[in-house]
Design a protein around this motif. Structure first.
Motif, PDB file in Angstrom:
ATOM      1  N   GLY A   1      -3.116   7.072  29.918  1.00  0.00           N
ATOM      2  CA  GLY A   1      -4.251   8.089  29.875  1.00  0.00           C
ATOM      3  C   GLY A   1      -4.291   9.405  30.190  1.00  0.00           C
ATOM      4  N   ALA A   2      -3.283   9.738  30.763  1.00  0.00           N
ATOM      5  CA  ALA A   2      -2.974  11.234  31.174  1.00  0.00           C
ATOM      6  C   ALA A   2      -3.323  12.203  30.103  1.00  0.00           C
ATOM      7  N   MET A   3      -2.589  12.010  28.885  1.00  0.00           N
ATOM      8  CA  MET A   3      -2.813  12.711  27.937  1.00  0.00           C
ATOM      9  C   MET A   3      -2.532  12.047  26.568  1.00  0.00           C
ATOM     10  N   THR A   4      -3.771  11.823  25.664  1.00  0.00           N
ATOM     11  CA  THR A   4      -3.823  11.450  24.511  1.00  0.00           C
ATOM     12  C   THR A   4      -4.154  12.285  23.343  1.00  0.00           C
ATOM     13  N   SER A   5      -3.121  12.810  22.526  1.00  0.00           N
ATOM     14  CA  SER A   5      -3.579  13.638  21.704  1.00  0.00           C
ATOM     15  C   SER A   5      -4.079  13.053  20.351  1.00  0.00           C
ATOM     16  N   ILE A   6      -5.163  13.525  19.766  1.00  0.00           N
ATOM     17  CA  ILE A   6      -6.004  12.852  18.763  1.00  0.00           C
ATOM     18  C   ILE A   6      -5.437  13.364  17.551  1.00  0.00           C
ATOM     19  N   PHE A   7      -5.523  14.773  17.068  1.00  0.00           N
ATOM     20  CA  PHE A   7      -5.176  15.240  16.000  1.00  0.00           C
ATOM     21  C   PHE A   7      -5.016  16.716  15.942  1.00  0.00           C
ATOM     22  N   ASP A   8      -4.274  17.267  14.964  1.00  0.00           N
ATOM     23  CA  ASP A   8      -4.340  18.679  14.637  1.00  0.00           C
ATOM     24  C   ASP A   8      -4.900  19.151  13.132  1.00  0.00           C
ATOM     25  N   PHE A   9      -5.436  19.937  13.075  1.00  0.00           N
ATOM     26  CA  PHE A   9      -5.717  20.593  11.674  1.00  0.00           C
ATOM     27  C   PHE A   9      -4.846  21.757  11.704  1.00  0.00           C
TER      28      PHE A   9
END
Length: 308
Positions: free
Chosen positions: A199-207
């Motif tokens: 849970g330190a870094m969870t990238s969701i998305f990029d446009f």
């Protein structure tokens, strides 16, 4: 006597000299008139050229006007002939009045047709068509359930601004997804995802502008559960800009629990929502519309939906 004769002769000579003198001055004035030596004026030459060009232009415009009138006359003549033929058909036919009117409508519809026959588009098929005349519509049924309507324009083309595109995915794998061509202000992308790992870094998305890995990011978003924040940024020409972050409370995202995330595009920028709560705003840094969305990071995506 001799003296008188001499004086008379002298008088005649003097008279002739006076006459020659007057003639000399008169001829000299005419021969050396000042106007004969006035140099030509360049401005007059320019005016002359402009006048000639204007005259030629007027002639061309008149010829063009005549051609237009001739074309209009030909069109009107064809219409007159067509009307005459239709009247003759009505007078000669022995069909009932309703059948006659039906025949007339068919002829008129044929004349009014300007757009080509609507053909199937990628991911969709023709559902209904009201004709091929200006203002007519053709409806398409997309495989994903979306319905589209195109209008016949006076240019003889269908107003096909949008195409059938997939707008819903179940359990989509991480990767690159192309957005519909109609994605713009007012459109949104929604994910239901489940974070895993530390849970330190969870990238969701990029446009992004395109699907290339190194393409510019119009909006880069990552959820960081332990510091309880959502970081926003952009990347242009390979360089990230200034990060925007805020520690949010309540922060309803936890490892192992699904959450709902929505990014809405508007004219000012992007709005982010988590489980229905407004979490952030991110102003446009590049005046372009996103064409792709990228899923990546430590998460499992249960579903993704694009709203146009």
């Amino acid at each position: 006597m001799w003296v008188m004769w001499s004086m008379g002769f002298l008088f005649v000579v003097l008279a002739n000299l006076v006459v020659d003198s007057n003639s000399f001055h008169t001829n000299t004035a005419k021969a050396f008139h000042a106007m004969s030596f006035v140099p030509s004026n360049p401005a007059e030459k320019v005016d002359k050229v402009i006048t000639e060009l204007q005259e030629k232009t007027d002639v061309k415009l008149k010829e063009l006007g005549d051609d237009i009138k001739t074309s209009q006359s030909l069109v009107e003549a064809k219409i007159t002939v067509l009307e005459t033929e239709m009247k003759k058909t009505l007078n000669d036919t022995k069909l009932p009045e309703d059948s006659q009117l039906s025949s007339v409508r068919k002829v008129m519809d044929k004349i009014a047709e300007v757009c080509p026959n609507p053909s199937s588009i990628e991911g969709g098929k023709v559902l209904k068509s009201t004709g091929r005349h200006v203002g007519a519509q053709v409806q398409f049924q997309c495989a994903n359930g979306l319905k589209l309507a195109f209008t016949c324009l006076a240019t003889g083309e269908w107003d096909a601004k949008s195409q059938c595109s997939q707008t819903y995915w179940e359990n989509p794998p991480l990767g690159v997804y192309k957005l519909p061509s109609t994605f713009g202000p007012g459109s949104a992308v929604t994910f239901i995802a489940e974070p895993f790992g530390t849970g330190a870094m969870t990238s969701i998305f990029d446009f992004k502008k395109n699907g290339d890995y190194k393409a510019d990011m119009l909006l880069h978003t990552s959820i960081r559960i332990k510091p309880r924040t959502i970081v926003r940024n952009s990347r242009q020409n390979g360089h990230y800009g200034r990060e925007e972050r805020a520690h949010l409370s309540p922060f309803n995202i936890k490892v192992g629990q699904p959450f709902n995330f929505t990014a809405v595009l508007d004219k000012i920028g992007y709005k982010g929502y988590v489980n229905g709560d407004h979490y952030f705003d991110f102003k446009h840094r590049v005046n372009e519309m996103p064409q792709y969305v990228v899923l990546h990071g430590q998460m499992k995506v249960n579903s993704m939906k694009v709203r146009i």
